[in-house]
Design a protein around this motif. Structure first.
Motif, mmCIF file in Angstrom:
data_model
loop_
_atom_site.group_PDB
_atom_site.id
_atom_site.type_symbol
_atom_site.label_atom_id
_atom_site.label_comp_id
_atom_site.label_asym_id
_atom_site.label_seq_id
_atom_site.Cartn_x
_atom_site.Cartn_y
_atom_site.Cartn_z
ATOM 1 N N CYS A 1 -43.505 24.916 -23.639
ATOM 2 C CA CYS A 1 -44.936 24.793 -23.392
ATOM 3 C C CYS A 1 -45.184 24.926 -21.893
ATOM 4 O O CYS A 1 -44.432 24.409 -21.077
ATOM 5 N N GLU B 1 -49.158 19.639 -28.827
ATOM 6 C CA GLU B 1 -49.301 18.418 -28.036
ATOM 7 C C GLU B 1 -50.482 18.526 -27.069
ATOM 8 O O GLU B 1 -51.314 17.648 -27.005
ATOM 9 N N CYS B 2 -50.551 19.636 -26.337
ATOM 10 C CA CYS B 2 -51.531 19.675 -25.242
ATOM 11 C C CYS B 2 -52.451 20.894 -25.314
ATOM 12 O O CYS B 2 -53.371 21.008 -24.501
ATOM 13 N N GLY C 1 -47.712 23.683 -20.423
ATOM 14 C CA GLY C 1 -48.533 22.583 -19.921
ATOM 15 C C GLY C 1 -47.954 21.186 -20.099
ATOM 16 O O GLY C 1 -48.510 20.218 -19.584
ATOM 17 N N CYS C 2 -46.848 21.069 -20.854
ATOM 18 C CA CYS C 2 -46.274 19.734 -21.067
ATOM 19 C C CYS C 2 -44.781 19.902 -21.340
ATOM 20 O O CYS C 2 -44.287 21.020 -21.424
ATOM 21 N N CYS D 1 -49.592 25.036 -28.051
ATOM 22 C CA CYS D 1 -48.856 23.776 -28.104
ATOM 23 C C CYS D 1 -49.620 22.741 -28.922
ATOM 24 O O CYS D 1 -50.787 22.481 -28.650
HETATM 25 ZN ZN LIG Z 1 -47.813 21.298 -24.454
#
Ligand SMILES: [Zn+2]
Lengths: 415, 239
Positions: free
Chosen positions: A220, A206-207, A222-223, A204
């Protein structure tokens, strides 16, 4: 247009014509380079008063630009950089050469997208995909997504047409303020063109968590980043628009990938108010794109040229090529990237059972790869040797960038 | 080799596979199979548990984020460390090579490595991109290394490891030495499908894994031509 820009524009056109007359390329770069020397803001001046679309991504941008220009052509004259000269010098030349047009559709090298957004103030930007391409000198793909994202966040009024299947593109198209993909930003239209290549988007952006996939969905772990619902999709030789209407798309360009490119082109044109019903017939008029897909007769062989410059586009080329003798040509000059490691990211197994010939500066890299892949092949020194080595009939040629240009030049000498 | 079958694990292809790293797995498997070994290849993703009983473990290159994540997962899992303690072979390339050391830099931060090799990596003044060549440690009895490097790191070797090669072209660890090895662990900056250009190195890993002193020769015509061509290109660039 300010006087300085007028002079620069005229010099740019003249230089391009001189360059062509001297047989030194098509002039699409040298003219723009000279023009920009005289007026550094020339691209901005030439863009003013036009409704502009930019098309960027690792793969498919030349073809998508060509198809989108055909689609927007429903409305009026369209300036476009149809020689694939996709940096600011090329854009400058294309606009100068086209004269005053209400519309422009420009292919943009992904590294230059931020700069060209600043200069041209586009109405719409189409983001196709981000995958590894010439990594020995290109920025890492995640960094590229970050650059796109920053540039687009600075221009919240630009309409975006973006690929829902590519996590990096979705992230880049989504402003940092709206992490939650349930809330699609008002100016993003998502398309799904049936992307095959996934190896660059397991993490990801983002994270940093793992991205999971199931069927066409991805999310994702995690987010909240996940695949948005696409408004434009491909289905059964046709394109489905946001209202759910299905349009049969009859193309002269081969392969599923070009059906996907058509969906993108129609989505982009719709941002200018073009109805798919009016645009679809124009897509069928496109026969070749900067020499790609072109068929040439040579000594009783029908030679078709396919460009494949990175792992994702090799998969597409295998899909487009017919079951026929196939020549593969690989170089590793500057425009190709100096590294041939990517050959091991391509599974050449679809070529088993065909007559396979290899050539190019880096044919031995390819030879080792094909050997490991259990694909029998024959090494030839020249394109002519390849033509002689296959029976009359079709010869498919798949080559990376400079190898493709070499073969085009070779064919032009005779035809 | 613990069983009749040679087991090859490719570690975290979802994270560490940026430059054709699959090639090393394919080449090892094929060369073993051509010698009559039964071969099992296993791609272990970062959300899966690391098996501890494979014969050869491969770690490939990767970008900064995935490299840091990969190190964290491997430390938490512990499976690779158990495998090494039992005598498994490990081959690390580029980011995967740096991971084997005590520390490395990613995204401007120092991360703890797996501490399997006595070496540490930091950032160099320039990115090393281009042909990499070197004369391999004579004790390994291999022809010169040829490869392509693409990394921003510099690697400093401790007394617990030996350099894999003395650099004759390119940067490698620091412009003088390239790669490192200890026991049956070996790492190199020759990135991606390093074994495509170095079949003798592939055979070294296979000999380590199988305990065979010699392996029957294979037809390496194309690899030999590729090596000669690349060595010629390096020589021409120097002239
Ligand atoms: Zn993520």
């Amino acid at each position: 247009m300010p006087l300085r820009a007028k002079v620069a524009s005229s010099v740019s056109r003249t230089a391009a014509a001189l360059s062509r007359a001297a047989g030194r390329g098509d002039g699409s770069v040298i003219g723009g380079w000279l023009g920009l020397k005289i007026d550094p803001d020339l691209l901005a001046h030439l863009s003013a008063g036009r409704a502009i679309a930019l098309v960027s991504g690792t793969n498919g941008k030349t073809t998508t630009t060509r198809l989108a220009a055909a689609a927007v052509g429903v409305l009026g004259r369209v300036a476009t950089n149809s020689f694939g000269a996709n940096m600011p010098t090329g854009h400058t030349s294309a606009l100068a050469k086209a004269g005053s047009t209400p519309y422009a559709v420009l292919e943009v090298d992904e590294h230059y997208l931020a700069q060209v957004i600043e200069a041209t103030d586009p109405h719409v930007v189409a983001l196709l995909n981000l995958s590894r391409d010439q990594l020995d000198r290109a920025k890492e793909v995640a960094m590229m997504a970050q650059l796109w994202r920053t540039a687009l966040a600075r221009h919240p009024d630009v309409r975006i047409v973006a690929n829902a299947d590519d996590p990096l593109v979705v992230w880049a198209a989504t402003p940092p303020a709206s992490h939650d993909q349930q809330i699609t930003p008002p100016h993003v239209t998502w398309f799904s063109a049936g992307q095959r290549w996934h190896d660059d988007s397991w993490v990801c952006p983002e994270c940093g968590s793992t991205i999971q996939r199931s069927g066409e969905q991805w999310w994702c772990t995690g987010c909240p980043l996940r695949r948005p619902d696409p408004q434009w999709t491909v289905d059964d030789e046709g394109v489905v628009d946001p209202t759910g209407a299905w349009y049969k798309v009859k193309l002269q360009l081969p392969g599923k990938v070009n059906l996907g490119n058509s969906a993108t082109a129609l989505a982009l044109a719709a941002e200018f108010g073009v109805r798919p019903f009016d645009a679809v017939p124009r897509l069928g008029d496109v026969t070749s794109v900067a020499g790609r897909y072109a068929q040439v007769e040579r000594d009783g062989r029908t030679v078709r040229l396919l460009l494949a410059k990175n792992p994702a586009s090799w998969l597409e080329a295998f899909d487009m090529a017919e079951q026929a003798p196939t020549l593969l040509s690989i170089n590793a000059r500057d425009p190709d990237g100096l590294d041939t490691s990517w050959l091991f990211d391509v599974d050449f197994a679809p070529l088993r059972g065909r007559q396979v010939l290899i050539t190019g500066d880096r044919a031995y890299d390819l030879a080792v790869r094909l050997d490991v892949n259990d694909v029998p092949f024959q090494h030839v020194r020249t394109f002519d040797d390849a033509v002689r080595a296959v029976p009359p009939g079709r010869l498919e040629v798949i080559a990376n960038y400079t190898a493709f240009q070499d073969i085009r030049a070779e064919l032009d000498r005779v035809n | 080799m613990s069983t009749e079958t040679l087991r090859i694990v490719w570690i975290y292809p979802d994270l560490l596979s940026t430059y054709g790293d699959r090639g090393n797995m394919l080449i090892l498997a094929r060369r073993a199979w051509q010698r009559g070994f039964r071969v099992e290849v296993l791609e272990v993703r970062s959300d899966q548990q690391m098996p501890t009983t494979a014969d050869i473990y491969l770690i490939g290159g990767g970008e900064d984020g995935p490299q840091a994540l990969g190190a964290q997962r491997l430390l938490a899992d512990g499976g690779l460390h158990r495998a090494v303690a039992q005598g498994s072979v490990v081959f690390g390339v580029c980011a995967g090579y740096q991971l084997l050391g005590t520390s490395f830099f990613a995204k401007g931060t120092q991360y703890r490595g797996l501490e399997l090799l006595d070496l540490s990596s930091d950032r160099g003044p320039t990115r090393a991109v281009g042909e990499l060549a070197g004369d391999i440690d004579a004790r390994l009895g291999l022809p010169p290394l040829t490869g392509f490097e693409n990394h921003g790191g510099r690697t400093h070797l401790g007394p617990g490891v030996s350099p894999l090669a003395r650099v004759t072209a390119g940067i490698g660890n620091d412009g003088a030495t390239e790669g490192a090895w200890r026991g049956k662990l070996l790492g190199t900056y020759s990135h991606g499908p390093a074994l495509a250009r170095n079949p003798a190195l592939a055979d070294l890993l296979l000999r380590w894994a199988t305990g065979a002193h010699q392996l029957p020769p294979l037809d390496d015509t194309w690899a030999d031509r590729l090596r000669a061509e690349r060595q010629g290109a390096v020589a021409a660039a120097r002239a």
